[in-house]
Design a protein around this motif. Structure first.
Motif, PDB file in Angstrom:
ATOM      1  N   UNK A  14       2.312   7.750  -2.971  1.00 22.46           N
ATOM      2  CA  UNK A  14       1.354   8.821  -3.224  1.00 22.46           C
ATOM      3  C   UNK A  14       0.002   8.266  -3.666  1.00 22.46           C
ATOM      4  N   UNK A  15      -0.851   7.909  -2.694  1.00 22.95           N
ATOM      5  CA  UNK A  15      -2.209   7.483  -2.988  1.00 22.95           C
ATOM      6  C   UNK A  15      -2.284   6.208  -3.810  1.00 22.95           C
ATOM      7  N   UNK A  16      -3.484   5.892  -4.332  1.00 24.08           N
ATOM      8  CA  UNK A  16      -3.660   4.656  -5.106  1.00 24.08           C
ATOM      9  C   UNK A  16      -2.719   4.536  -6.308  1.00 24.08           C
ATOM     10  N   UNK A  17      -2.436   5.642  -6.976  1.00 27.84           N
ATOM     11  CA  UNK A  17      -1.482   5.592  -8.093  1.00 27.84           C
ATOM     12  C   UNK A  17      -0.128   5.085  -7.602  1.00 27.84           C
ATOM     13  N   UNK A  18       0.306   5.623  -6.463  1.00 32.91           N
ATOM     14  CA  UNK A  18       1.589   5.205  -5.904  1.00 32.91           C
ATOM     15  C   UNK A  18       1.579   3.763  -5.449  1.00 32.91           C
ATOM     16  N   UNK A  19       0.444   3.310  -4.896  1.00 31.05           N
ATOM     17  CA  UNK A  19       0.319   1.914  -4.475  1.00 31.05           C
ATOM     18  C   UNK A  19       0.505   0.984  -5.668  1.00 31.05           C
ATOM     19  N   UNK A  20      -0.165   1.293  -6.772  1.00 24.24           N
ATOM     20  CA  UNK A  20      -0.077   0.424  -7.942  1.00 24.24           C
ATOM     21  C   UNK A  20       1.321   0.446  -8.547  1.00 24.24           C
ATOM     22  N   UNK A  23       9.313 -11.952   7.872  1.00 28.18           N
ATOM     23  CA  UNK A  23       9.598 -10.817   6.987  1.00 28.18           C
ATOM     24  C   UNK A  23       8.302 -10.061   6.656  1.00 28.18           C
ATOM     25  N   UNK A  24       8.287  -8.782   6.911  1.00 33.25           N
ATOM     26  CA  UNK A  24       7.074  -7.989   6.714  1.00 33.25           C
ATOM     27  C   UNK A  24       7.409  -6.643   6.098  1.00 33.25           C
ATOM     28  N   UNK A  25       6.365  -5.992   5.568  1.00 26.51           N
ATOM     29  CA  UNK A  25       6.522  -4.642   5.036  1.00 26.51           C
ATOM     30  C   UNK A  25       5.213  -3.893   5.240  1.00 26.51           C
ATOM     31  N   UNK A  26       5.312  -2.643   5.697  1.00 29.33           N
ATOM     32  CA  UNK A  26       4.155  -1.781   5.908  1.00 29.33           C
ATOM     33  C   UNK A  26       4.219  -0.621   4.938  1.00 29.33           C
ATOM     34  N   UNK A  27       3.144  -0.449   4.162  1.00 27.21           N
ATOM     35  CA  UNK A  27       3.092   0.583   3.125  1.00 27.21           C
ATOM     36  C   UNK A  27       1.946   1.533   3.427  1.00 27.21           C
ATOM     37  N   UNK A  28       2.242   2.821   3.432  1.00 27.08           N
ATOM     38  CA  UNK A  28       1.220   3.847   3.647  1.00 27.08           C
ATOM     39  C   UNK A  28       0.875   4.505   2.327  1.00 27.08           C
ATOM     40  N   UNK A  29      -0.406   4.473   1.987  1.00 30.56           N
ATOM     41  CA  UNK A  29      -0.915   5.255   0.862  1.00 30.56           C
ATOM     42  C   UNK A  29      -1.134   6.663   1.380  1.00 30.56           C
TER      43      UNK A  29
END
Length: 279
Positions: free
Chosen positions: A260-266, A237-243
């Motif tokens: 949306x960028x680091x804010x979105x990542x957090x 099981x995996x997940x790929x997230x793009x900032x």
């Protein structure tokens, strides 16, 4: 959260189901820290430490995988303090610097690093004349110990200078036995044989990971994305997230989720932590 397809949502749910045995890998610049003109001015998002500490309680391990030197990432990210907080809860923070050539953990507190690659000194010595010849003398040259990065962000025409420099620096690096890693208005030369994808595979094996998530923003993260995709084909099981950013959209097409960028990542990591705890 913007999933790229219904499959992205399904992969998220599958990852949440195994979160307690899974590893979360995170790039630094553009993912945990906003991109800035001068790399020395970068700082981890002020809320990142608390988010990572909470996340670590819900997953097998948290690791930062960056092109920066490990010592630099530790200082700019206050990762020593994050490691202390994780240690209090019986967890461990891993840090891989310079695309995996350097390794640190909150348990060992020691940076393990190889010798600088052959050819790096000759590459560095040839840079000034090449930059002058290509009308790029104002480009910022960052010496990383195991690599050399040329930043075009502060020159009058960053994109044009980048395109002009890239083929010339690739040739110069090749002659010196090095490889080039292009990024967001930066071109880095380093030794071949190690990349973020290799770090992903190492962590999965060493930690017997039941799942793997990687979040990144730039071309230097592509090998990690490819390694995670390969693990998915093997049934993990995996997940790929793009900032996401307008400056570098390349990873978005390969991601399950774009934020949306680091804010979105957090924000995403907060949601993941909550879902994993209640799952």
């Amino acid at each position: 959260m913007e999933f790229t397809s219904p499959t992205g949502r399904e992969r998220y749910d599958a990852f949440v189901a195994v979160a307690s045995s899974a590893v979360v890998g995170l790039d630094f610049d553009g993912t945990l820290a906003p991109i800035v003109d001068d790399p020395a001015d970068a700082r981890i998002h002020p809320e990142a430490a608390s988010v990572l500490t909470e996340l670590a309680d819900a997953v097998r391990a948290v690791t930062v995988i960056t092109g920066r030197p490990a010592r630099q990432a530790l200082a700019l990210g206050d990762l020593d303090e994050v490691g202390n907080a994780l240690g209090d809860s019986g967890k461990e923070l891993y840090l891989f610097g310079q695309y995996g050539n350097e390794r640190w953990s909150s348990t060992s507190r020691r940076i393990v690093s190889p010798r600088p690659p052959r050819g790096l000194a000759s590459y560095l010595g040839a840079l000034p004349s090449l930059l002058r010849r290509l009308d790029a003398a104002d480009a910022f040259v960052e010496e990383k110990g195991l690599a050399v990065a040329v930043h075009t962000r502060r020159v009058p025409d960053p994109a044009g200078t980048f395109e002009r420099l890239l083929p010339e620096l690739e040739k110069l690096a090749g002659d010196a036995g090095l490889v080039v890693e292009p990024g967001r208005q930066v071109i880095e030369a380093r030794a071949p044989g190690m990349d973020k994808g290799q770090v992903v595979r190492t962590l999965v094996e060493e930690l017997s990971a039941g799942g793997f998530l990687f979040a990144g923003d730039d071309l230097g993260d592509m090998e990690a994305f490819e390694a995670v995709a390969a693990l998915r084909e093997e049934g993990l099981p995996t997940l790929l997230v793009c900032s996401g950013s307008d400056e570098q959209p390349a990873l978005a097409a390969h991601a399950d989720l774009v934020v949306d960028g680091p804010e979105g990542v957090l924000d995403f990591l907060r949601t993941l932590t909550s879902d994993a705890r209640s799952g």
